[in-house]
Design a protein around this motif. Structure first.
Motif, PDB file in Angstrom:
ATOM      1  N   TRP A   1       0.855  -1.189   0.000  1.00 23.70           N
ATOM      2  CA  TRP A   1       0.000   0.000   0.000  1.00 23.70           C
ATOM      3  C   TRP A   1       0.885   1.231   0.000  1.00 23.70           C
ATOM      4  O   TRP A   1       1.603   1.481   0.951  1.00 23.70           O
ATOM      5  N   TYR A   2       0.847   1.991  -1.126  1.00 26.26           N
ATOM      6  CA  TYR A   2       1.731   3.142  -1.304  1.00 26.26           C
ATOM      7  C   TYR A   2       3.183   2.759  -1.023  1.00 26.26           C
ATOM      8  O   TYR A   2       3.922   3.468  -0.356  1.00 26.26           O
TER       9      TYR A   2
ATOM     10  N   LEU B   1      -4.355   9.421  -1.136  1.00 24.90           N
ATOM     11  CA  LEU B   1      -3.260  10.071  -0.413  1.00 24.90           C
ATOM     12  C   LEU B   1      -2.444  10.873  -1.423  1.00 24.90           C
ATOM     13  O   LEU B   1      -1.339  10.492  -1.819  1.00 24.90           O
TER      14      LEU B   1
ATOM     15  N   THR C   1       1.739  11.534  -2.198  1.00 19.44           N
ATOM     16  CA  THR C   1       2.578  10.504  -1.600  1.00 19.44           C
ATOM     17  C   THR C   1       3.669  10.079  -2.587  1.00 19.44           C
ATOM     18  O   THR C   1       3.365   9.701  -3.719  1.00 19.44           O
TER      19      THR C   1
ATOM     20  N   CYS D   1      -0.259  -1.177  -4.692  1.00 23.34           N
ATOM     21  CA  CYS D   1       0.806  -1.580  -5.618  1.00 23.34           C
ATOM     22  C   CYS D   1       0.661  -3.047  -6.018  1.00 23.34           C
ATOM     23  O   CYS D   1       0.988  -3.422  -7.144  1.00 23.34           O
TER      24      CYS D   1
ATOM     25  N   GLY E   1      -3.748   3.675  -4.247  1.00 24.59           N
ATOM     26  CA  GLY E   1      -2.381   3.409  -3.828  1.00 24.59           C
ATOM     27  C   GLY E   1      -2.019   1.952  -3.648  1.00 24.59           C
ATOM     28  O   GLY E   1      -1.015   1.642  -2.991  1.00 24.59           O
TER      29      GLY E   1
ATOM     30  N   GLU F   1       5.370  11.087  -7.804  1.00 27.48           N
ATOM     31  CA  GLU F   1       4.327  10.797  -6.838  1.00 27.48           C
ATOM     32  C   GLU F   1       3.463   9.641  -7.325  1.00 27.48           C
ATOM     33  O   GLU F   1       3.402   9.356  -8.524  1.00 27.48           O
ATOM     34  N   CYS F   2       2.787   8.974  -6.390  1.00 28.22           N
ATOM     35  CA  CYS F   2       1.887   7.883  -6.743  1.00 28.22           C
ATOM     36  C   CYS F   2       0.732   8.439  -7.563  1.00 28.22           C
ATOM     37  O   CYS F   2       0.093   9.415  -7.185  1.00 28.22           O
TER      38      CYS F   2
ATOM     39  N   GLU G   1      -7.619   8.108   3.027  1.00 27.64           N
ATOM     40  CA  GLU G   1      -8.287   7.672   1.803  1.00 27.64           C
ATOM     41  C   GLU G   1      -9.743   8.113   1.798  1.00 27.64           C
ATOM     42  O   GLU G   1     -10.278   8.562   0.789  1.00 27.64           O
TER      43      GLU G   1
ATOM     44  N   CYS H   1       6.196   7.927  -4.727  1.00 24.35           N
ATOM     45  CA  CYS H   1       6.256   6.537  -5.154  1.00 24.35           C
ATOM     46  C   CYS H   1       7.684   6.048  -4.968  1.00 24.35           C
ATOM     47  O   CYS H   1       8.610   6.581  -5.584  1.00 24.35           O
TER      48      CYS H   1
ATOM     49  N   ARG I   1      -3.970   5.676   7.260  1.00 27.57           N
ATOM     50  CA  ARG I   1      -4.042   5.712   5.798  1.00 27.57           C
ATOM     51  C   ARG I   1      -5.476   5.534   5.311  1.00 27.57           C
ATOM     52  O   ARG I   1      -5.892   6.165   4.343  1.00 27.57           O
TER      53      ARG I   1
END
Length: 227
Positions: free
Chosen positions: A18-19, A44, A47, A64, A62, A56-57, A38, A49, A34
């Motif tokens: 997660w992120y 988020l 955030t 992955c 988020g 950023e993500c 959300e 990556c 988190r």
């Protein structure tokens, strides 16, 4: 005497990373924090990556990767098997794949990385109704395992395509991208295993390659516009 009941083993897929953080490595407080973010922000935003450089993500939610979780009886819920990639940017971790490909095929540790170039047109996947072992399938790739009957070549000199298959290794802080399998094949064998597709001509493929190389590295001798 009645036979003892077998313990229930419910299983389902949920968040693996997660992120960028391994879900099981997050404390309950971090998970709730988190989740609250959300709910309030719908993502988020901002955030970083961890698998890209200065980026950023961009994936809503988020997530992955996913992982299979099980609970035996009334015991704790635990993750089983490897993680399964859901975000394509996850493959960019530390340029592991690019350096692996460059080392094996180009004998260099400093490759020029281009974005994806398609080699098939009008791909027509067929419906499959096979039941595979989840852990085995995840280990060798959620996509590569669908190439049933793929004919491999023993040596690179006889091959036209090299399949670099990656997986994940568990670490104390989450998951680490790692090489898993390398398969050398001919183009026609890969096309057949992909259940139908028309390969681009060599000229079309090379033209795309030169265009992208020329855009990324204008001075490169193989770029677009060079003799």
């Amino acid at each position: 005497m009645a036979k003892p009941k077998k313990p229930r083993i419910p299983a389902r897929y949920s968040i693996g990373e997660w992120y960028g953080a391994g879900f099981e490595t997050l404390s309950p407080r971090e998970r709730f924090s988190r989740a609250d973010a959300e709910y309030e922000l719908d993502a988020l935003t901002g955030t970083p990556c961890p698998f890209q450089v200065d980026a950023e993500c961009s994936k809503k939610g988020g997530v992955c990767s996913l992982r299979l979780y099980q609970q035996i009886g009334d015991g704790p819920v635990t993750g089983v098997g490897p993680v399964i990639t859901t975000c394509p940017l996850r493959f960019l971790e530390s340029e592991t794949i690019f350096r692996w490909v460059a080392e094996k095929l180009l004998q260099t540790t400093e490759p020029v990385v281009l974005s994806q170039i398609g080699f098939l047109d009008r791909l027509r996947p067929e419906q499959r109704q096979e039941e595979d072992d989840p852990e085995t399938r995840d280990f060798i790739g959620t996509f590569f395992s669908s190439l049933v009957g793929l004919e491999r070549e023993k040596h690179l000199s006889n091959a036209e395509i090299a399949w670099f298959v990656v997986g994940y290794e568990s670490t104390l802080t989450g998951w680490k991208l790692a090489p898993r399998d390398l398969a050398f094949t001919r183009l026609d064998a890969s096309v057949k295993s992909l259940t139908g597709g028309v390969p681009l001509s060599k000229e079309e493929f090379e033209e795309q390659l030169r265009f992208k190389l020329g855009s990324l590295a204008p001075g490169h001798p193989l770029g677009s516009g060079s003799d």
